[in-house]
Design a protein around this motif. Structure first.
Motif, PDB file in Angstrom:
ATOM      1  N   MET A   1     -12.823  -4.178  15.421  1.00  0.00           N
ATOM      2  CA  MET A   1     -12.753  -5.202  14.366  1.00  0.00           C
ATOM      3  C   MET A   1     -13.389  -4.651  13.088  1.00  0.00           C
ATOM      4  N   ILE A   2     -12.637  -4.691  12.015  1.00  0.00           N
ATOM      5  CA  ILE A   2     -13.108  -4.167  10.732  1.00  0.00           C
ATOM      6  C   ILE A   2     -13.300  -5.331   9.756  1.00  0.00           C
ATOM      7  N   ASP A   3     -14.494  -5.398   9.146  1.00  0.00           N
ATOM      8  CA  ASP A   3     -14.769  -6.457   8.175  1.00  0.00           C
ATOM      9  C   ASP A   3     -14.398  -6.029   6.751  1.00  0.00           C
ATOM     10  N   ILE A   4     -14.576  -4.739   6.475  1.00  0.00           N
ATOM     11  CA  ILE A   4     -14.343  -4.272   5.100  1.00  0.00           C
ATOM     12  C   ILE A   4     -13.881  -2.817   5.137  1.00  0.00           C
ATOM     13  N   ILE A   5     -12.969  -2.474   4.251  1.00  0.00           N
ATOM     14  CA  ILE A   5     -12.458  -1.106   4.155  1.00  0.00           C
ATOM     15  C   ILE A   5     -12.857  -0.546   2.795  1.00  0.00           C
ATOM     16  N   ALA A   6     -13.493   0.631   2.819  1.00  0.00           N
ATOM     17  CA  ALA A   6     -13.902   1.282   1.570  1.00  0.00           C
ATOM     18  C   ALA A   6     -13.062   2.527   1.327  1.00  0.00           C
ATOM     19  N   PHE A   7     -12.760   2.761   0.059  1.00  0.00           N
ATOM     20  CA  PHE A   7     -11.995   3.941  -0.345  1.00  0.00           C
ATOM     21  C   PHE A   7     -12.837   4.837  -1.233  1.00  0.00           C
ATOM     22  N   ASP A   8     -12.687   6.131  -1.014  1.00  0.00           N
ATOM     23  CA  ASP A   8     -13.169   7.134  -1.950  1.00  0.00           C
ATOM     24  C   ASP A   8     -12.233   7.113  -3.169  1.00  0.00           C
ATOM     25  N   GLY A   9     -12.694   7.637  -4.316  1.00  0.00           N
ATOM     26  CA  GLY A   9     -11.858   7.633  -5.510  1.00  0.00           C
ATOM     27  C   GLY A   9     -11.178   8.971  -5.796  1.00  0.00           C
ATOM     28  N   ASP A  10     -11.979   9.987  -6.130  1.00  0.00           N
ATOM     29  CA  ASP A  10     -11.440  11.285  -6.530  1.00  0.00           C
ATOM     30  C   ASP A  10     -10.621  11.923  -5.417  1.00  0.00           C
ATOM     31  N   ASP A  11      -9.382  12.227  -5.730  1.00  0.00           N
ATOM     32  CA  ASP A  11      -8.455  12.913  -4.826  1.00  0.00           C
ATOM     33  C   ASP A  11      -8.119  12.108  -3.569  1.00  0.00           C
ATOM     34  N   THR A  12      -8.525  10.849  -3.567  1.00  0.00           N
ATOM     35  CA  THR A  12      -8.045   9.903  -2.555  1.00  0.00           C
ATOM     36  C   THR A  12      -7.109   8.898  -3.219  1.00  0.00           C
ATOM     37  N   LEU A  13      -7.591   8.294  -4.316  1.00  0.00           N
ATOM     38  CA  LEU A  13      -6.767   7.323  -5.049  1.00  0.00           C
ATOM     39  C   LEU A  13      -6.187   7.925  -6.315  1.00  0.00           C
ATOM     40  N   TRP A  14      -6.939   8.825  -6.951  1.00  0.00           N
ATOM     41  CA  TRP A  14      -6.444   9.489  -8.172  1.00  0.00           C
ATOM     42  C   TRP A  14      -6.795  10.967  -8.101  1.00  0.00           C
ATOM     43  N   HIS A  15      -5.958  11.738  -8.810  1.00  0.00           N
ATOM     44  CA  HIS A  15      -6.158  13.188  -8.803  1.00  0.00           C
ATOM     45  C   HIS A  15      -7.377  13.564  -9.641  1.00  0.00           C
ATOM     46  N   CYS A  16      -8.112  14.538  -9.146  1.00  0.00           N
ATOM     47  CA  CYS A  16      -9.305  14.995  -9.846  1.00  0.00           C
ATOM     48  C   CYS A  16      -9.414  16.520  -9.805  1.00  0.00           C
ATOM     49  N   GLU A  17      -9.328  17.063  -8.609  1.00  0.00           N
ATOM     50  CA  GLU A  17      -9.579  18.490  -8.427  1.00  0.00           C
ATOM     51  C   GLU A  17      -8.674  19.335  -9.320  1.00  0.00           C
ATOM     52  N   ARG A  18      -7.433  18.917  -9.500  1.00  0.00           N
ATOM     53  CA  ARG A  18      -6.528  19.749 -10.287  1.00  0.00           C
ATOM     54  C   ARG A  18      -6.899  19.765 -11.760  1.00  0.00           C
ATOM     55  N   LEU A  19      -7.566  18.701 -12.253  1.00  0.00           N
ATOM     56  CA  LEU A  19      -8.042  18.714 -13.633  1.00  0.00           C
ATOM     57  C   LEU A  19      -9.106  19.789 -13.825  1.00  0.00           C
ATOM     58  N   TYR A  20      -9.993  19.896 -12.825  1.00  0.00           N
ATOM     59  CA  TYR A  20     -11.052  20.901 -12.904  1.00  0.00           C
ATOM     60  C   TYR A  20     -10.479  22.303 -12.713  1.00  0.00           C
ATOM     61  N   ALA A  21      -9.439  22.421 -11.879  1.00  0.00           N
ATOM     62  CA  ALA A  21      -8.797  23.729 -11.690  1.00  0.00           C
ATOM     63  C   ALA A  21      -8.115  24.158 -12.987  1.00  0.00           C
ATOM     64  N   GLN A  22      -7.466  23.194 -13.670  1.00  0.00           N
ATOM     65  CA  GLN A  22      -6.829  23.517 -14.954  1.00  0.00           C
ATOM     66  C   GLN A  22      -7.883  23.929 -15.985  1.00  0.00           C
ATOM     67  N   ALA A  23      -9.010  23.213 -15.989  1.00  0.00           N
ATOM     68  CA  ALA A  23     -10.091  23.526 -16.934  1.00  0.00           C
ATOM     69  C   ALA A  23     -10.651  24.924 -16.652  1.00  0.00           C
ATOM     70  N   ALA A  24     -10.847  25.248 -15.394  1.00  0.00           N
ATOM     71  CA  ALA A  24     -11.348  26.585 -15.039  1.00  0.00           C
ATOM     72  C   ALA A  24     -10.359  27.650 -15.485  1.00  0.00           C
ATOM     73  N   GLY A  25      -9.062  27.368 -15.377  1.00  0.00           N
ATOM     74  CA  GLY A  25      -8.040  28.311 -15.832  1.00  0.00           C
ATOM     75  C   GLY A  25      -8.123  28.551 -17.332  1.00  0.00           C
ATOM     76  N   LYS A  26      -8.338  27.480 -18.089  1.00  0.00           N
ATOM     77  CA  LYS A  26      -8.473  27.615 -19.546  1.00  0.00           C
ATOM     78  C   LYS A  26      -9.709  28.429 -19.896  1.00  0.00           C
ATOM     79  N   PHE A  27     -10.801  28.179 -19.176  1.00  0.00           N
ATOM     80  CA  PHE A  27     -12.045  28.900 -19.438  1.00  0.00           C
ATOM     81  C   PHE A  27     -11.864  30.390 -19.138  1.00  0.00           C
ATOM     82  N   LYS A  28     -11.184  30.691 -18.053  1.00  0.00           N
ATOM     83  CA  LYS A  28     -10.952  32.099 -17.698  1.00  0.00           C
ATOM     84  C   LYS A  28     -10.118  32.792 -18.778  1.00  0.00           C
ATOM     85  N   ARG A  29      -9.111  32.082 -19.290  1.00  0.00           N
ATOM     86  CA  ARG A  29      -8.269  32.683 -20.326  1.00  0.00           C
ATOM     87  C   ARG A  29      -9.039  32.872 -21.625  1.00  0.00           C
ATOM     88  N   LEU A  30      -9.981  31.949 -21.888  1.00  0.00           N
ATOM     89  CA  LEU A  30     -10.775  32.019 -23.113  1.00  0.00           C
ATOM     90  C   LEU A  30     -11.587  33.300 -23.169  1.00  0.00           C
TER      91      LEU A  30
END
Ligand SMILES: [Mg+2]
Length: 206
Positions: A1-30
């Motif tokens: 029996m479950i009373d409440i369900i909790a969700f994580d946000g980053d990369d569960t409901l919305w994308h996050c990791e790929r933003l940081y991967a893109q940022a790291a790519g820009k930094f490397k190119r810089l």
């Protein structure tokens, strides 16, 4: 029996990791004119991990780690133009539109008809609050918690404050880090990424 369900946000409901991967790519190119981009990326990753305990998660922490990396890999002072561009790279993470994970809203809409839902997301408060608002998903949650780190102590504090029985509480997320040290009594359920794999939260695909 479950009373409440909790969700994580980053990369569960919305994308996050790929933003940081893109940022790291820009930094490397810089800095690619003076260093091997892969080595720059490796040092950035190492410095970012080493800074987590002091800076926590989020784009501001990432900005500081990029600046620290730039100082370390540069011979002499880092040109102010490169520093400005580095800060802009971090700012673009914060200003990016929130991209929902496929079926995230459908899932919340269906589950919220039966269960009270909670959002438990970790990281910088301003960054996470902006994501919650930008996602358009806040209406599905009975309550939202933005926390610094997902630890057993944090879960116990949140559940006690919300008067939630841990044995009747379900936590859904993409990363085992979400439950590190708290596999019991919190019930972990992993959700697959878009590529159908599960992420351990420590750089390994399960
Ligand atoms: Mg996550």
């Amino acid at each position: 029996m479950i009373d409440i369900i909790a969700f994580d946000g980053d990369d569960t409901l919305w994308h996050c990791e790929r933003l940081y991967a893109q940022a790291a790519g820009k930094f490397k190119r810089l800095f690619s004119n003076c260093h091997d981009p892969e080595w720059v990326g490796q040092r950035l990753s190492e410095i970012e991990i080493a800074n987590l305990s002091d800076y926590g998660y989020g784009f501001k922490s990432f900005a500081l780690s990029m600046i620290e990396t730039a100082i370390e890999i540069s011979d002499g002072p880092v040109p102010s133009d490169l520093l400005r561009q580095t800060i802009d790279i971090a700012r673009q993470i914060q200003r990016a539109d929130v991209q929902l994970v496929t079926f995230a809203e459908d899932t919340l809409a269906e589950l919220s008809a039966t269960y009270p839902l909670m959002l438990i997301t970790k990281g910088d408060f301003i960054e996470q609050a902006r994501k919650v608002t930008g996602s358009g998903l806040a209406k599905y949650f009975r309550s939202t918690e933005i926390i610094g780190e997902k630890s057993a102590e944090t879960y116990q504090e949140v559940l006690a404050r919300r008067h939630v029985n841990p044995r009747r509480f379900l936590m859904i997320g993409d990363s085992l880090r979400s439950w590190k040290g708290c596999a019991h009594p919190v019930q972990p359920h992993l959700v697959p990424r878009d590529d159908g794999l599960f992420h351990s939260g420590e750089g390994r695909i399960l």
